[in-house]
Design an enzyme around this catalytic site. Structure first.
Site, PDB file in Angstrom:
ATOM      1  N   ASP A  59      -1.635  52.002  68.974  1.00  0.00           N
ATOM      2  CA  ASP A  59      -2.576  50.934  69.315  1.00  0.00           C
ATOM      3  C   ASP A  59      -1.986  50.001  70.359  1.00  0.00           C
ATOM      4  O   ASP A  59      -0.794  50.000  70.603  1.00  0.00           O
ATOM      5  CB  ASP A  59      -2.855  50.089  68.061  1.00  0.00           C
ATOM      6  CG  ASP A  59      -3.760  50.819  67.105  1.00  0.00           C
ATOM      7  OD1 ASP A  59      -4.431  51.764  67.540  1.00  0.00           O
ATOM      8  OD2 ASP A  59      -3.792  50.434  65.921  1.00  0.00           O
TER       9      ASP A  59
ATOM     10  N   MET B 221      -8.152  38.687  62.548  1.00  0.00           N
ATOM     11  CA  MET B 221      -9.226  38.775  63.539  1.00  0.00           C
ATOM     12  C   MET B 221     -10.172  37.584  63.419  1.00  0.00           C
ATOM     13  O   MET B 221     -11.384  37.733  63.493  1.00  0.00           O
ATOM     14  CB  MET B 221     -10.015  40.091  63.363  1.00  0.00           C
ATOM     15  CG  MET B 221      -9.154  41.312  63.603  1.00  0.00           C
ATOM     16  SD  MET B 221      -9.925  42.851  63.072  1.00  0.00           S
ATOM     17  CE  MET B 221      -9.596  42.833  61.316  1.00  0.00           C
TER      18      MET B 221
ATOM     19  N   LYS C 170      -7.486  49.344  72.270  1.00  0.00           N
ATOM     20  CA  LYS C 170      -8.682  48.794  72.906  1.00  0.00           C
ATOM     21  C   LYS C 170      -8.219  47.704  73.855  1.00  0.00           C
ATOM     22  O   LYS C 170      -7.636  46.717  73.431  1.00  0.00           O
ATOM     23  CB  LYS C 170      -9.616  48.213  71.850  1.00  0.00           C
ATOM     24  CG  LYS C 170     -10.064  49.250  70.852  1.00  0.00           C
ATOM     25  CD  LYS C 170     -10.892  48.616  69.747  1.00  0.00           C
ATOM     26  CE  LYS C 170     -11.146  49.606  68.633  1.00  0.00           C
ATOM     27  NZ  LYS C 170     -10.005  49.757  67.709  1.00  0.00           N
TER      28      LYS C 170
ATOM     29  N   ASP D 118       0.674  46.732  58.692  1.00  0.00           N
ATOM     30  CA  ASP D 118       0.606  47.809  57.705  1.00  0.00           C
ATOM     31  C   ASP D 118      -0.618  48.671  58.024  1.00  0.00           C
ATOM     32  O   ASP D 118      -1.676  48.132  58.341  1.00  0.00           O
ATOM     33  CB  ASP D 118       0.469  47.204  56.300  1.00  0.00           C
ATOM     34  CG  ASP D 118       0.426  48.308  55.255  1.00  0.00           C
ATOM     35  OD1 ASP D 118       1.499  48.662  54.735  1.00  0.00           O
ATOM     36  OD2 ASP D 118      -0.672  48.841  54.994  1.00  0.00           O
TER      37      ASP D 118
HETATM   38  N1  SAH Z   1      -2.822  46.382  60.322  1.00  0.00           N
HETATM   39  C1  SAH Z   1      -2.531  45.097  60.883  1.00  0.00           C
HETATM   40  C2  SAH Z   1      -3.786  44.302  61.160  1.00  0.00           C
HETATM   41  C3  SAH Z   1      -4.639  44.914  62.246  1.00  0.00           C
HETATM   42  S1  SAH Z   1      -6.063  43.953  62.597  1.00  0.00           S
HETATM   43  C4  SAH Z   1      -1.582  44.325  59.965  1.00  0.00           C
HETATM   44  O1  SAH Z   1      -1.355  44.764  58.829  1.00  0.00           O
HETATM   45  O2  SAH Z   1      -1.056  43.300  60.368  1.00  0.00           O
HETATM   46  C5  SAH Z   1      -5.525  43.018  63.990  1.00  0.00           C
HETATM   47  C6  SAH Z   1      -5.334  41.565  63.608  1.00  0.00           C
HETATM   48  O3  SAH Z   1      -4.093  41.429  62.931  1.00  0.00           O
HETATM   49  C7  SAH Z   1      -5.239  40.624  64.763  1.00  0.00           C
HETATM   50  O4  SAH Z   1      -6.513  40.245  65.227  1.00  0.00           O
HETATM   51  C8  SAH Z   1      -4.529  39.449  64.146  1.00  0.00           C
HETATM   52  O5  SAH Z   1      -5.397  38.697  63.357  1.00  0.00           O
HETATM   53  C9  SAH Z   1      -3.565  40.146  63.203  1.00  0.00           C
HETATM   54  N2  SAH Z   1      -2.220  40.333  63.785  1.00  0.00           N
HETATM   55  C10 SAH Z   1      -1.583  41.477  64.050  1.00  0.00           C
HETATM   56  N3  SAH Z   1      -0.343  41.260  64.534  1.00  0.00           N
HETATM   57  C11 SAH Z   1      -0.203  39.918  64.577  1.00  0.00           C
HETATM   58  C12 SAH Z   1       0.851  39.049  64.985  1.00  0.00           C
HETATM   59  N4  SAH Z   1       2.025  39.520  65.437  1.00  0.00           N
HETATM   60  N5  SAH Z   1       0.646  37.707  64.897  1.00  0.00           N
HETATM   61  C13 SAH Z   1      -0.504  37.214  64.431  1.00  0.00           C
HETATM   62  N6  SAH Z   1      -1.523  37.989  64.031  1.00  0.00           N
HETATM   63  C14 SAH Z   1      -1.391  39.319  64.106  1.00  0.00           C
END
Ligand code: SAH
Length: 470
Positions: free
Chosen positions: A253, A388, A275, A308
């Site tokens: 991603d 998000m 994306k 995750d």
């Molecule tokens: N699977 C991912 C989440 C994916 S959805 C996880 O477990 O973290 C994508 C969203 O994750 C982003 O819009 C944001 O809200 C959050 N996110 C992912 N990485 C981040 C980071 N380093 N700092 C803050 N928010 C993060």
């Protein structure tokens, strides 16, 4: 000269010492360290020293070595494979060095690089596999540090795996013609089900699996759904790192940083399905199709997701597609963004007096007119981590307040959690829209709502307390 084309002053090689005599001259701590190192090998260890200190005595006993209570003569060194010298005096060292030279035996004098024919490396022992790290005597501490990292990288069972390979070598040679087919068999052997069973400690299962693989000609692919963590390289798990290094294909991603993707094998194929603004997005159906196609071609595929893989990662759809296509898969967990955001600001996500539950929520389905499903939980004091949520922050906040959540409820907005460019903002629920609006529209943002935000030990809490007092 660039760092990549500098030349080594040494040529790394591995001495055969099994059943051969290796001599250590000296009876102090330095000699003890060499005895301990040598005891990792099958060498016959002989120590020359008028006296042994406690360390050296203990090392000698543990290594089952021979002790001669004198300084060595030329005949004592003749025919030895290697000589290590640490007599404790410069004069003594020079004398033994001269003797070893006269006997034609390669010699290492501890802490005297000018008297060394070879350097002693830091060793990672996964017999029969060995990794030796050397810095040409310049930075032994750096060598030890590198060694520790390699230790962590190589599962202890790597040696068992090499042992099993040795056992099967003849059978494989008889059954599979040399060339690409045989290379492929071994590549699978060292990265697939055989390796996995070996690492899990199931040696007989691994052997059975290896025989099965030998019987079955066509190779089957496999997909690992892997969590890359929130962005910091050292928050990647050791298992994720291993699986990445075994991948033929990495499907990743946009949120997964380049530095993590490049931990895969250099010749692994990378497919970016992120994306990105202004680019035709790869749809979920297309991603599913890519995973199935690559696995069916017999590849080991890593589907690399931020955080995750099972948290807001659409893993459910991917696993469904893989199961429907009869493709084997596994999941490697990762540190999810909420945990990194909390750690960044030292916010306890649960706390006896403030919150007894934690919700991972998405802001995505919260842009309608109704309250999000988790709103009721927030009202009863649950900590809410919103993924998000930037674009819908205003709506979420106003509807939570309308539903009865205190406008002064503390919130934290964390951008790029765990990365070098991380930024945190704090405030009250009724100011959430303004705070979220001030973040970088290209960076991931995580919102934490709940009293625990003010109960943290860090800067966030002090900022909130200052705001409350003002
Ligand atoms: N699977 C991912 C989440 C994916 S959805 C996880 O477990 O973290 C994508 C969203 O994750 C982003 O819009 C944001 O809200 C959050 N996110 C992912 N990485 C981040 C980071 N380093 N700092 C803050 N928010 C993060």
């Amino acid at each position: 000269m660039t760092t990549t084309c500098r030349k080594l002053a040494v040529f790394p090689a591995f001495h055969k010492v099994s059943g051969k005599r290796v001599v250590v001259v000296g009876g102090g701590d330095e000699a003890a360290a060499k005895i301990r190192l040598l005891s990792e090998t099958e060498a016959e260890i002989v120590i020359f020293a008028p006296a042994l200190n406690r360390e050296a005595g203990a090392a000698l006993i543990a290594a089952n070595g021979d002790w001669r209570g004198k300084t060595p003569a030329l005949a004592d060194l003749a025919g030895a494979a290697l000589v290590f010298v640490a007599t404790g005096s410069e004069e003594g060292d020079r004398e033994v060095h001269a003797l070893a030279r006269a006997a034609g035996v390669p010699v290492n004098v501890v802490d005297r690089p000018e008297l060394c024919d070879f350097y002693t490396p830091s060793i990672v022992n996964r017999a029969p596999v060995a990794v030796a790290v050397c810095s040409e005597g310049v930075a032994p501490v750096l060598s030890r540090h590198i060694r520790a990292r390699i230790e962590a990288l190589l599962a202890p069972a790597v040696g068992d795996l090499a042992g099993l390979a040795e056992k099967l070598r003849g059978k494989v040679a008889a059954r599979i013609a040399p060339g690409a087919g045989r290379r492929r068999f071994w590549a699978r052997f060292f990265t697939g089900a055989v390796a996995e069973r070996t690492y899990a400690g199931d040696l007989s299962g691994a052997e059975a699996e290896a025989f099965r693989a030998l019987e079955m000609a066509p190779e089957r692919g496999h997909v690992s759904l892997v969590g890359a963590g929130p962005g910091a390289e050292d928050l990647l798990t050791l298992r994720a790192q291993r699986v990445l290094q075994e991948a033929d294909v990495i499907v990743h991603d946009r949120l997964v940083p380049e530095a993590i993707v490049t931990q895969g094998r250099r010749d692994a194929r990378r497919i970016d399905v992120g994306k990105q603004r202004g680019r035709h997005p790869v749809t979920q159906a297309e991603i599913n199709a890519i995973l199935v196609r690559e696995a069916k071609a017999g590849h080991r595929v890593v589907r690399l997701k931020s955080g995750d893989p099972l948290v807001f990662g659409r893993a459910g759809e991917e696993m469904e597609a893989l199961a429907a296509a009869g493709i084997s898969f596994d999941v490697v967990p990762g540190v999810t963004a909420a945990l990194a955001a909390a750690a960044e600001n030292r916010i306890p996500l649960t706390r006896r007096d403030a919150s007894s539950a934690l919700v991972f929520a998405t802001g995505h389905d919260a842009d309608g007119e109704t309250l999000p499903g988790w709103a009721g939980l927030a009202l009863s004091g649950t900590t809410v981590a919103v993924y998000m949520g930037r674009a819908v922050a205003a709506g979420v906040a106003s509807r939570l307040v309308a539903a009865g959540l205190a406008p002064a409820t503390p919130v934290a907005v964390v951008e790029n959690a765990s990365r070098r460019d991380a930024r945190s903002f704090t405030g009250r629920l009724d100011g959430l829209a303004r705070i979220a609006g001030g973040t970088d529209p290209d960076a991931p943002v995580l919102i934490i709502i709940g009293d625990v935000v003010a109960a943290g030990a860090g800067a966030v809490a002090s900022a909130l307390l200052a705001e409350a007092a003002a």
